[in-house]
Design a protein around this motif. Structure first.
Motif, PDB file in Angstrom:
ATOM      1  N   VAL A  61      47.866  36.967  35.868  1.00 35.36           N
ATOM      2  CA  VAL A  61      47.147  38.184  36.251  1.00 35.36           C
ATOM      3  C   VAL A  61      47.308  38.363  37.762  1.00 35.36           C
ATOM      4  N   PRO A  62      47.685  39.519  38.236  1.00 36.32           N
ATOM      5  CA  PRO A  62      47.865  39.711  39.687  1.00 36.32           C
ATOM      6  C   PRO A  62      46.525  39.651  40.412  1.00 36.32           C
ATOM      7  N   ILE A  63      46.114  38.435  40.753  1.00 38.45           N
ATOM      8  CA  ILE A  63      44.798  38.228  41.354  1.00 38.45           C
ATOM      9  C   ILE A  63      44.593  39.123  42.577  1.00 38.45           C
ATOM     10  N   CYS A  64      45.621  39.270  43.393  1.00 35.02           N
ATOM     11  CA  CYS A  64      45.454  40.030  44.632  1.00 35.02           C
ATOM     12  C   CYS A  64      45.122  41.495  44.370  1.00 35.02           C
ATOM     13  N   ASP A  65      45.387  41.969  43.154  1.00 34.47           N
ATOM     14  CA  ASP A  65      45.004  43.350  42.838  1.00 34.47           C
ATOM     15  C   ASP A  65      43.494  43.526  42.818  1.00 34.47           C
ATOM     16  N   TYR A  66      42.764  42.406  42.681  1.00 33.72           N
ATOM     17  CA  TYR A  66      41.307  42.459  42.671  1.00 33.72           C
ATOM     18  C   TYR A  66      40.706  42.280  44.063  1.00 33.72           C
ATOM     19  N   HIS A  67      41.546  42.134  45.078  1.00 29.02           N
ATOM     20  CA  HIS A  67      41.104  42.009  46.476  1.00 29.02           C
ATOM     21  C   HIS A  67      40.005  40.957  46.629  1.00 29.02           C
ATOM     22  N   CYS A  75      45.322  38.731  50.992  1.00 32.64           N
ATOM     23  CA  CYS A  75      45.659  37.957  49.798  1.00 32.64           C
ATOM     24  C   CYS A  75      47.168  37.861  49.644  1.00 32.64           C
ATOM     25  N   LYS A  76      47.680  36.636  49.475  1.00 36.61           N
ATOM     26  CA  LYS A  76      49.094  36.377  49.254  1.00 36.61           C
ATOM     27  C   LYS A  76      49.239  35.645  47.926  1.00 36.61           C
ATOM     28  N   SER A  77      50.186  36.071  47.097  1.00 38.02           N
ATOM     29  CA  SER A  77      50.341  35.435  45.792  1.00 38.02           C
ATOM     30  C   SER A  77      51.804  35.354  45.412  1.00 38.02           C
ATOM     31  N   ASP A  78      52.089  34.408  44.509  1.00 33.25           N
ATOM     32  CA  ASP A  78      53.396  34.322  43.870  1.00 33.25           C
ATOM     33  C   ASP A  78      53.143  34.109  42.381  1.00 33.25           C
ATOM     34  N   ALA A  79      54.142  33.683  41.644  1.00 37.41           N
ATOM     35  CA  ALA A  79      53.981  33.529  40.200  1.00 37.41           C
ATOM     36  C   ALA A  79      53.035  32.395  39.839  1.00 37.41           C
ATOM     37  N   GLU A  80      52.782  31.480  40.778  1.00 37.27           N
ATOM     38  CA  GLU A  80      52.016  30.284  40.458  1.00 37.27           C
ATOM     39  C   GLU A  80      50.631  30.247  41.081  1.00 37.27           C
TER      40      GLU A  80
END
Length: 416
Positions: A61-67, A75-80
């Motif tokens: 789930v794209p956590i960063c979309d939830y700010h 917020c920085k994210s990758d697949a893991e």
């Protein structure tokens, strides 16, 4: 002990009432994604705080979309994984912690985080010292302008009564240096601090480009008088100003008296705010009337401020009781230096801003007097530690190690 195992991951398409089924004494594990987990109003981080796990995959789930990051964190994210990159002075997985959350300052001081570990106490009127614990007597207030944290020093007096149709002010000031005369410095202000429309009545005095600027608005437009350049060879400057109905006047030192008449038909000044001297309470001057452009507080000493609101009155000091401000911040006694009482260690430099004083520590040192060594794992350490993806830095006798959260490995937790 209740053990919960997670099966195959689905993206939110398993109804809650089917999540846990009990058949012939057998408990089937939940199938789906769990993002937020709270127990007794305390948020638990499902992966970071887990003692163990099995058959758990990333939900993608794209956590960063939830700010999720607070206080301006990115917020920085990758697949893991995902991580909050916090702005200066904030820390925690969600950037939720700040130095002043546990305010060390006393006597109503304004706490400002100098770093994630150290705070500076901006002292109220009548107080000085690292924690504002020292009482000082102020007869000639010294103002320090706008400090490095963006606050101004100021005094706030009770509303001046009966100022509607007539007033006269006398005051003296001494500049901290020649450069301070060239900045846009506020000397005093009272008025309706709104959006700066024509209906905002106000009265203000300041310095701009080495000249005294006196402005007032009776509700139908602003009248402004600008003096000739100040004679910077003078140690003390004297100002007389006043207004009767629409007509105002200003006299500075030995310059000729200058007059102006306000536009429109209104003749009364309707102000109910406190009388601010040297600066303003707000963090920024944005609440001052539009166009005033006094972006800084005064730098130097302002004294012998007197006012009267009719020609048959005696001049008196503002305030109730007379001469006593309601509040203030970072105001010292003229010619006194708070740094004379403070000794910074290990190359620290004493910084004073009116009555506010603190030690500016060199790299590698921290604390009120720069006596504490910055640990290799602390945010202030230069260079910073290299633990990635939420890894916890643990100091060792020589260097440090990274304790990696579940799902990461490597020297610096850099591998999934």
């Amino acid at each position: 002990t209740l053990q919960i195992t997670f099966g195959s991951i689905f993206l939110g398409n398993v109804p809650v009432h089917e999540a846990v089924q009990q058949c012939a004494g057998q408990i089937h594990g939940y199938k789906g994604c769990i993002r937020d987990f709270q127990v007794n109003n305390k948020e638990l981080f499902i992966i970071d705080e887990a003692l163990g796990g099995r058959n758990v995959e990333n939900c993608n789930v794209p956590i960063c979309d939830y700010h999720p990051c607070l206080n301006g964190g990115t917020c920085k994210s990758d697949a893991e994984n995902w991580v909050c990159e916090c702005p200066k002075l904030y820390s925690g997985k969600l950037c939720q912690f700040m130095t002043c959350d546990e305010n060390p300052c006393g006597h109503g001081a304004t706490c400002f985080p100098k770093s994630r570990r150290d705070a500076v106490c901006l002292c109220p009127y009548g107080r000085s010292g690292i924690l504002c614990s020292d009482a000082i007597n102020i007869s000639q207030p010294s103002f320090s302008g706008t400090d490095v944290f963006g606050y101004t020093s100021f005094l706030a007096y009770s509303t001046i009564p009966n100022i509607t149709f007539y007033y006269e002010f006398h005051l003296k000031f001494q500049l901290a240096n020649h450069h301070s005369a060239l900045q846009d410095n506020l000397i005093f202000f009272t008025g309706q601090k709104g959006q700066g429309l024509n209906g905002d009545d106000f009265l203000e005095l300041g310095l701009r480009n080495g000249r005294v600027v006196y402005s007032y608005n009776l509700g139908s437009g602003t009248a402004t008088i600008i003096s000739k350049p100040l004679d910077l060879t003078l140690n003390i400057h004297v100002i007389h100003l006043g207004r009767y109905l629409q007509k105002g006047w200003l006299k500075v030192d030995d310059q000729k008296n200058k007059t102006v008449s306000s536009p429109g038909r209104l003749v009364g000044l309707n102000v109910f705010s406190q009388f601010y001297l040297g600066g303003y309470r707000e963090y920024t001057p944005e609440l001052l009337p539009k166009g005033s452009r006094f972006k800084n507080g005064f730098q130097g000493c302002i004294f012998d401020v007197q006012v009267r609101t009719s020609t048959n009155q005696e001049f008196r000091s503002p305030g109730t009781p007379e001469g006593h401000p309601n509040s203030g911040r970072s105001v010292g006694q003229c010619k006194d230096s708070p740094c004379s009482l403070i000794k910074c260690r290990n190359g620290g430099k004493c910084i004073e801003s009116g009555s506010t004083v603190y030690c500016d520590c060199p790299t590698g040192w921290k604390g009120a007097f720069c006596t504490e060594i910055v640990s290799v794992c602390e945010p202030e350490h230069d260079p910073p530690h290299l633990c990635k993806q939420g890894g916890t830095c643990v100091p060792l006798p020589k260097g440090y190690t990274c304790h990696c959260p579940l799902g990461t490995t490597g020297t610096y937790c850099e591998q999934g």
